[in-house]
Design a protein around this motif. Structure first.
Motif, PDB file in Angstrom:
ATOM      1  N   LEU A   7       9.959  27.863 -60.141  1.00 23.85           N
ATOM      2  CA  LEU A   7       8.941  28.885 -59.875  1.00 23.85           C
ATOM      3  C   LEU A   7       8.527  29.484 -61.211  1.00 23.85           C
ATOM      4  CD1 LEU A   7      10.287  30.806 -56.747  1.00 23.85           C
ATOM      5  CD2 LEU A   7       8.436  29.133 -56.844  1.00 23.85           C
ATOM      6  N   TYR A   8       7.288  29.241 -61.609  1.00 24.71           N
ATOM      7  CA  TYR A   8       6.820  29.606 -62.950  1.00 24.71           C
ATOM      8  C   TYR A   8       5.667  30.594 -62.840  1.00 24.71           C
ATOM      9  CZ  TYR A   8       5.531  28.996 -67.860  1.00 24.71           C
ATOM     10  OH  TYR A   8       5.263  29.210 -69.191  1.00 24.71           O
ATOM     11  N   PRO A   9       5.752  31.728 -63.529  1.00 24.64           N
ATOM     12  CA  PRO A   9       4.692  32.733 -63.411  1.00 24.64           C
ATOM     13  C   PRO A   9       3.467  32.390 -64.254  1.00 24.64           C
ATOM     14  CG  PRO A   9       6.386  33.510 -64.913  1.00 24.64           C
ATOM     15  CD  PRO A   9       6.864  32.183 -64.389  1.00 24.64           C
ATOM     16  N   GLY A  10       2.333  32.263 -63.604  1.00 21.99           N
ATOM     17  CA  GLY A  10       1.084  32.052 -64.335  1.00 21.99           C
ATOM     18  C   GLY A  10       1.033  30.731 -65.062  1.00 21.99           C
ATOM     19  N   HIS A  11       0.346  30.717 -66.201  1.00 17.83           N
ATOM     20  CA  HIS A  11       0.121  29.490 -66.973  1.00 17.83           C
ATOM     21  C   HIS A  11       0.256  29.813 -68.455  1.00 17.83           C
ATOM     22  CE1 HIS A  11      -1.499  27.255 -63.477  1.00 17.83           C
ATOM     23  NE2 HIS A  11      -1.923  28.460 -63.118  1.00 17.83           N
ATOM     24  N   SER A  12       1.317  29.299 -69.078  1.00 17.87           N
ATOM     25  CA  SER A  12       1.515  29.501 -70.518  1.00 17.87           C
ATOM     26  C   SER A  12       2.125  28.268 -71.171  1.00 17.87           C
ATOM     27  CB  SER A  12       2.404  30.728 -70.784  1.00 17.87           C
ATOM     28  OG  SER A  12       1.773  31.913 -70.340  1.00 17.87           O
ATOM     29  N   ALA A  13       3.370  27.964 -70.798  1.00 13.14           N
ATOM     30  CA  ALA A  13       4.057  26.813 -71.395  1.00 13.14           C
ATOM     31  C   ALA A  13       4.641  25.908 -70.323  1.00 13.14           C
ATOM     32  CB  ALA A  13       5.154  27.286 -72.344  1.00 13.14           C
ATOM     33  N   GLU A  14       3.975  25.867 -69.160  1.00 14.04           N
ATOM     34  CA  GLU A  14       4.505  25.048 -68.066  1.00 14.04           C
ATOM     35  C   GLU A  14       4.503  23.563 -68.382  1.00 14.04           C
ATOM     36  OE1 GLU A  14       0.161  25.819 -66.835  1.00 14.04           O
ATOM     37  OE2 GLU A  14       1.730  26.762 -68.018  1.00 14.04           O
ATOM     38  N   ASP A  15       3.716  23.141 -69.387  1.00 15.16           N
ATOM     39  CA  ASP A  15       3.723  21.729 -69.765  1.00 15.16           C
ATOM     40  C   ASP A  15       5.029  21.315 -70.445  1.00 15.16           C
ATOM     41  OD1 ASP A  15       2.683  23.546 -71.650  1.00 15.16           O
ATOM     42  OD2 ASP A  15       1.794  21.951 -72.841  1.00 15.16           O
ATOM     43  N   ASP A  16       5.905  22.273 -70.760  1.00 11.08           N
ATOM     44  CA  ASP A  16       7.252  21.922 -71.208  1.00 11.08           C
ATOM     45  C   ASP A  16       8.014  21.167 -70.121  1.00 11.08           C
ATOM     46  OD1 ASP A  16       7.359  22.781 -73.834  1.00 11.08           O
ATOM     47  OD2 ASP A  16       8.771  24.425 -73.475  1.00 11.08           O
ATOM     48  N   TYR A  17       7.725  21.455 -68.859  1.00  8.15           N
ATOM     49  CA  TYR A  17       8.527  20.877 -67.769  1.00  8.15           C
ATOM     50  C   TYR A  17       8.299  19.385 -67.557  1.00  8.15           C
ATOM     51  CZ  TYR A  17      10.266  25.509 -67.061  1.00  8.15           C
ATOM     52  OH  TYR A  17      10.887  26.713 -67.274  1.00  8.15           O
ATOM     53  N   PRO A  18       7.071  18.894 -67.504  1.00  2.89           N
ATOM     54  CA  PRO A  18       6.917  17.434 -67.457  1.00  2.89           C
ATOM     55  C   PRO A  18       7.463  16.752 -68.706  1.00  2.89           C
ATOM     56  CG  PRO A  18       4.769  18.536 -67.606  1.00  2.89           C
ATOM     57  CD  PRO A  18       5.784  19.581 -67.299  1.00  2.89           C
ATOM     58  N   ARG A  19       7.379  17.423 -69.852  1.00  2.00           N
ATOM     59  CA  ARG A  19       7.968  16.858 -71.069  1.00  2.00           C
ATOM     60  C   ARG A  19       9.484  16.741 -70.920  1.00  2.00           C
ATOM     61  NH1 ARG A  19       6.785  16.434 -76.620  1.00  2.00           N
ATOM     62  NH2 ARG A  19       4.733  17.409 -76.335  1.00  2.00           N
ATOM     63  N   ILE A  20      10.115  17.807 -70.411  1.00  2.00           N
ATOM     64  CA  ILE A  20      11.565  17.771 -70.208  1.00  2.00           C
ATOM     65  C   ILE A  20      11.937  16.699 -69.191  1.00  2.00           C
ATOM     66  CG2 ILE A  20      13.528  19.073 -69.283  1.00  2.00           C
ATOM     67  CD1 ILE A  20      12.245  21.592 -70.552  1.00  2.00           C
ATOM     68  N   GLN A 212      14.276  24.919 -71.485  1.00  2.00           N
ATOM     69  CA  GLN A 212      15.406  23.986 -71.547  1.00  2.00           C
ATOM     70  C   GLN A 212      16.536  24.429 -70.621  1.00  2.00           C
ATOM     71  OE1 GLN A 212      18.032  25.016 -74.502  1.00  2.00           O
ATOM     72  NE2 GLN A 212      18.693  22.959 -75.109  1.00  2.00           N
ATOM     73  N   VAL A 213      16.973  25.698 -70.752  1.00  2.00           N
ATOM     74  CA  VAL A 213      18.109  26.151 -69.943  1.00  2.00           C
ATOM     75  C   VAL A 213      17.731  26.281 -68.477  1.00  2.00           C
ATOM     76  CG1 VAL A 213      19.191  27.323 -71.893  1.00  2.00           C
ATOM     77  CG2 VAL A 213      17.769  28.653 -70.313  1.00  2.00           C
ATOM     78  N   THR A 214      16.448  26.515 -68.198  1.00  2.00           N
ATOM     79  CA  THR A 214      16.002  26.608 -66.803  1.00  2.00           C
ATOM     80  C   THR A 214      16.228  25.290 -66.080  1.00  2.00           C
ATOM     81  OG1 THR A 214      14.357  28.316 -67.304  1.00  2.00           O
ATOM     82  CG2 THR A 214      13.997  27.010 -65.318  1.00  2.00           C
ATOM     83  N   VAL A 215      15.838  24.190 -66.715  1.00  2.00           N
ATOM     84  CA  VAL A 215      16.049  22.872 -66.104  1.00  2.00           C
ATOM     85  C   VAL A 215      17.534  22.562 -66.020  1.00  2.00           C
ATOM     86  CG1 VAL A 215      15.662  20.390 -66.376  1.00  2.00           C
ATOM     87  CG2 VAL A 215      13.789  22.007 -66.780  1.00  2.00           C
ATOM     88  N   TRP A 216      18.277  22.877 -67.072  1.00  2.00           N
ATOM     89  CA  TRP A 216      19.723  22.646 -67.045  1.00  2.00           C
ATOM     90  C   TRP A 216      20.372  23.413 -65.896  1.00  2.00           C
ATOM     91  CZ3 TRP A 216      23.844  25.979 -67.443  1.00  2.00           C
ATOM     92  CH2 TRP A 216      25.108  25.383 -67.580  1.00  2.00           C
ATOM     93  N   GLU A 217      19.931  24.641 -65.672  1.00  2.00           N
ATOM     94  CA  GLU A 217      20.485  25.456 -64.584  1.00  2.00           C
ATOM     95  C   GLU A 217      20.180  24.835 -63.226  1.00  2.00           C
ATOM     96  OE1 GLU A 217      22.211  29.358 -63.215  1.00  2.00           O
ATOM     97  OE2 GLU A 217      22.544  27.792 -64.716  1.00  2.00           O
ATOM     98  N   GLY A 218      18.971  24.308 -63.072  1.00  2.00           N
ATOM     99  CA  GLY A 218      18.642  23.615 -61.829  1.00  2.00           C
ATOM    100  C   GLY A 218      19.548  22.421 -61.597  1.00  2.00           C
ATOM    101  N   LEU A 219      19.811  21.668 -62.653  1.00  2.00           N
ATOM    102  CA  LEU A 219      20.729  20.530 -62.546  1.00  2.00           C
ATOM    103  C   LEU A 219      22.141  20.997 -62.192  1.00  2.00           C
ATOM    104  CD1 LEU A 219      19.519  18.459 -65.629  1.00  2.00           C
ATOM    105  CD2 LEU A 219      19.309  17.766 -63.234  1.00  2.00           C
TER     106      LEU A 219
END
Length: 243
Positions: A7-20, A212-219
């Motif tokens: 869950l990401y607020p607005g639009h700023s650096a959300e393109d980090d997620y497909p990269r990750i 980075q830590v957000t995705v790690w936490e999901g995992l």
């Protein structure tokens, strides 16, 4: 396939997620759902509203339909401004609304620091001083020692999202402290996914960044570990072998 709900607020650096997702190089899908940001301001009252239960609950239906195994609220400041107990209540409400394990980027930082076995950390924050100090308080409540906080005084996530490599490295170098075992960059509006190994090499220590830590936490919530050195020291732990 493990599906992570972000869950990401607005639009700023959300393109980090497909990269990750690409850098993980594994059977992991990272699904991003945007929440209503309300007022884009690194101000305590605006951040509390941004992370309200109603705003977060509005995004979970799409993640359930996507088959997410866990959900993480990807807004550090929109969780730690509630304090340690308030942030716990926030993720409990989110888990109830989503019907799946839930966490937030703030808790991800504490859990990630424990994972890489560091206790003394320095913070490089894009936020104003008062908000950056609340993050340091949150880390201390989680058992970490904060050796220094560098804040940049930026009010909006939109401005943070325009920062490139030069600004990220400048912040990291200015924030680092000799006695810190790791450096933390807490804003999910900051593009960092492409820079983590270079930052770690430059500073000579682990660097934990918000997306980075957000995705790690999901995992972690989904009982997965992925070895992906291109995402830094945090992702160099051996994968869990299911017996």
């Amino acid at each position: 396939m493990t599906a992570l709900g972000i869950l990401y607020p607005g639009h700023s650096a959300e393109d980090d997620y497909p990269r990750i997702e690409q850098l993980l190089g594994s059977d992991v899908r990272v699904d991003v759902v945007h929440t209503d940001i309300g007022e884009d301001a690194h101000r305590v009252d605006a951040l509390r509203e941004m992370g309200s239960a109603e705003r977060l609950a509005a995004g979970v239906g799409e993640l359930r339909l996507a088959g997410a195994d866990a959900v993480v609220w990807a807004c550090t400041s929109g969780s730690f401004v509630l304090g340690w107990q308030g942030a716990h209540e926030q993720v409990r409400s989110l888990a109830l609304a989503a019907g799946m394990p839930a966490s937030s980027t703030s808790f991800a930082f504490v859990n990630a620091a424990r994972e890489i076995e560091v206790r003394r950390v320095a913070v490089g924050a894009t936020y104003p001083d008062d908000v950056a100090d609340l993050f340091a308080d949150f880390l201390r409540a989680g058992g970490l020692e904060v050796t220094g906080v560098r804040s940049s005084g930026i009010i909006t996530a939109a401005e943070v999202g325009t920062w490139g490599e030069e600004e990220v490295f400048a912040l990291a170098r200015a924030a680092d402290r000799p006695d810190a075992e790791a450096l933390l960059l807490p804003d999910t509006a900051l593009h960092t996914a492409a820079h983590i190994p270079a930052l770690e090499k430059d500073l000579g220590k682990p660097v934990l960044t918000a997306n980075q830590v957000t995705v790690w936490e999901g995992l972690r919530l989904a009982d997965r570990r992925v070895n992906a050195p291109s995402l830094g020291s945090l992702f160099t732990r051996e994968p869990i072998v299911q017996v």
